[in-house]
Write an enzyme that holds these catalytic residues in place. Structure first.
Site, short mmCIF file in Angstrom:
data_model
loop_
_atom_site.label_atom_id
_atom_site.label_comp_id
_atom_site.label_asym_id
_atom_site.label_seq_id
_atom_site.Cartn_x
_atom_site.Cartn_y
_atom_site.Cartn_z
N GLU A 123 -4.84 6.84 3.82
CA GLU A 123 -5.30 4.82 4.67
C GLU A 123 -6.45 5.07 6.36
O GLU A 123 -6.61 6.10 7.08
CB GLU A 123 -4.04 5.34 5.63
CG GLU A 123 -3.12 5.32 5.11
CD GLU A 123 -1.36 5.29 5.66
OE1 GLU A 123 -1.53 4.93 6.76
OE2 GLU A 123 -0.53 5.22 4.44
N GLU A 164 -1.95 -3.52 2.82
CA GLU A 164 -1.31 -4.34 3.24
C GLU A 164 -0.84 -5.18 3.95
O GLU A 164 -1.28 -4.97 5.27
CB GLU A 164 -0.53 -2.40 3.17
CG GLU A 164 1.35 -3.01 3.68
CD GLU A 164 1.84 -1.76 3.63
OE1 GLU A 164 1.02 -0.82 3.10
OE2 GLU A 164 3.38 -2.07 3.83
N SER A 206 5.68 7.21 1.53
CA SER A 206 7.01 5.66 1.99
C SER A 206 7.78 7.01 0.95
O SER A 206 8.55 6.57 1.23
CB SER A 206 6.87 4.37 0.87
OG SER A 206 6.10 5.44 -0.72
O1 KIV Z 1 1.74 5.28 0.12
C1 KIV Z 1 2.82 4.39 0.02
O2 KIV Z 1 3.82 4.30 -0.34
C2 KIV Z 1 2.36 3.24 -0.02
C3 KIV Z 1 3.34 2.03 -0.71
C4 KIV Z 1 4.06 1.40 0.74
C5 KIV Z 1 2.85 1.47 -2.12
O3 KIV Z 1 0.76 2.61 -0.02
#
Ligand code: KIV
Length: 258
Positions: free
Chosen positions: A108, A175, A44
């Site tokens: 992810e 999320e 982020s």
């Molecule tokens: O990678 C990231 O910045 C996140 C935040 C949204 C918690 O997963």
């Protein structure tokens, strides 16, 4: 928290785990001075710090720089890094980030990354999973939308969480999924589930620091709580400085050297 084993202990003892993002030494020092358990050097950063429209613009060089800065600011706090998807580079990228000071890496999704996750874990690099709305795939989702809403998608999320645990992930960020699904996954899994926009039934919560501090008045996701109006506080202080200079109130005699 001192290491990733503390995550498992917190879950066993039903102690909520509190995580925030940070991307630089100054903010990391502030977080380290609080009771927050761990810092997520999330990708982020691409949006919050670099002003890009999504996290897909994050690069490994960018993340390595932020990681090293956070590590310098918070030597004793646990920074977790986001690793870009991609079979070929992921293992090398994870190594770069760990060398920069990360305690673990966050990946992810799971489908297609099983071998990477297993390899990292076996190589001694702790892995945090990330399911639900995975921002690197935001274009595939058609925007930042609630995930896991259909029975099929919910079943897939539960299966992926199970897979992550089996592959050796020590924790999982979940999320933007319905609270009932997040609670179910948290109850089913032995590893802690850290929620963001996932309701109150997870084992912990993570927020983006600038959301929590209210630094950006144009961005307020419904799931994020502002604990201060940082924008007002900072612009107020800046305007005070402007007024003092213009009114010849700054610098005062005691602020003049010699
Ligand atoms: O990678 C990231 O910045 C996140 C935040 C949204 C918690 O997963």
């Amino acid at each position: 928290m001192k290491n990733i084993l503390d995550f498992a202990r917190a879950k066993r003892e039903a102690q909520p785990i509190v995580v925030v993002t940070a991307y630089d030494a100054l903010m990391a020092r502030l977080v380290a001075a609080s009771e927050v358990d761990a810092i997520l050097v999330g990708d982020s950063a691409a949006m919050v710090v670099h002003g890009y429209p999504s996290t897909v613009h994050a690069t490994i060089t960018m993340m390595g720089t932020h990681t090293a800065a956070v590590r310098r600011g918070a030597p004793a706090t646990l920074p977790f890094l986001s690793v870009r998807q991609g079979r070929d580079g992921a293992v090398r990228d994870a190594g770069v980030l760990v060398q920069a000071g990360a305690t673990a890496v966050k990946i992810e999704g799971v489908a297609g990354h099983e071998d990477i996750i297993a390899h990292l874990v076996q190589s001694g690099i702790p892995v945090m999973g990330h399911l639900g709305l995975t921002p690197q795939s935001v274009n595939q989702f058609g925007g930042h939308r609630l995930q896991g809403t259909s029975p099929e998608a919910a079943a897939r999320a539960r299966k992926e969480a199970e897979m992550l645990e089996r592959l050796g992930a020590f924790a999982l960020v979940l999320e933007c999924v319905p609270a009932a699904l997040a609670t179910e996954i948290s109850r089913e899994r032995a590893i802690p589930v850290i929620g963001i926009g996932a309701g109150a039934g997870t084992d912990g919560q993570v927020l983006v620091l600038s959301d929590l501090l209210g630094l950006d008045p144009t961005f307020k996701p419904r799931f994020a709580r502002r604990y201060m109006d940082g924008h007002e506080a900072v612009t107020g202080a800046l305007n005070q400085f402007v007024h003092d200079v213009r009114a010849a109130r700054f610098p005062a005699r005691e602020e003049v050297l010699a």
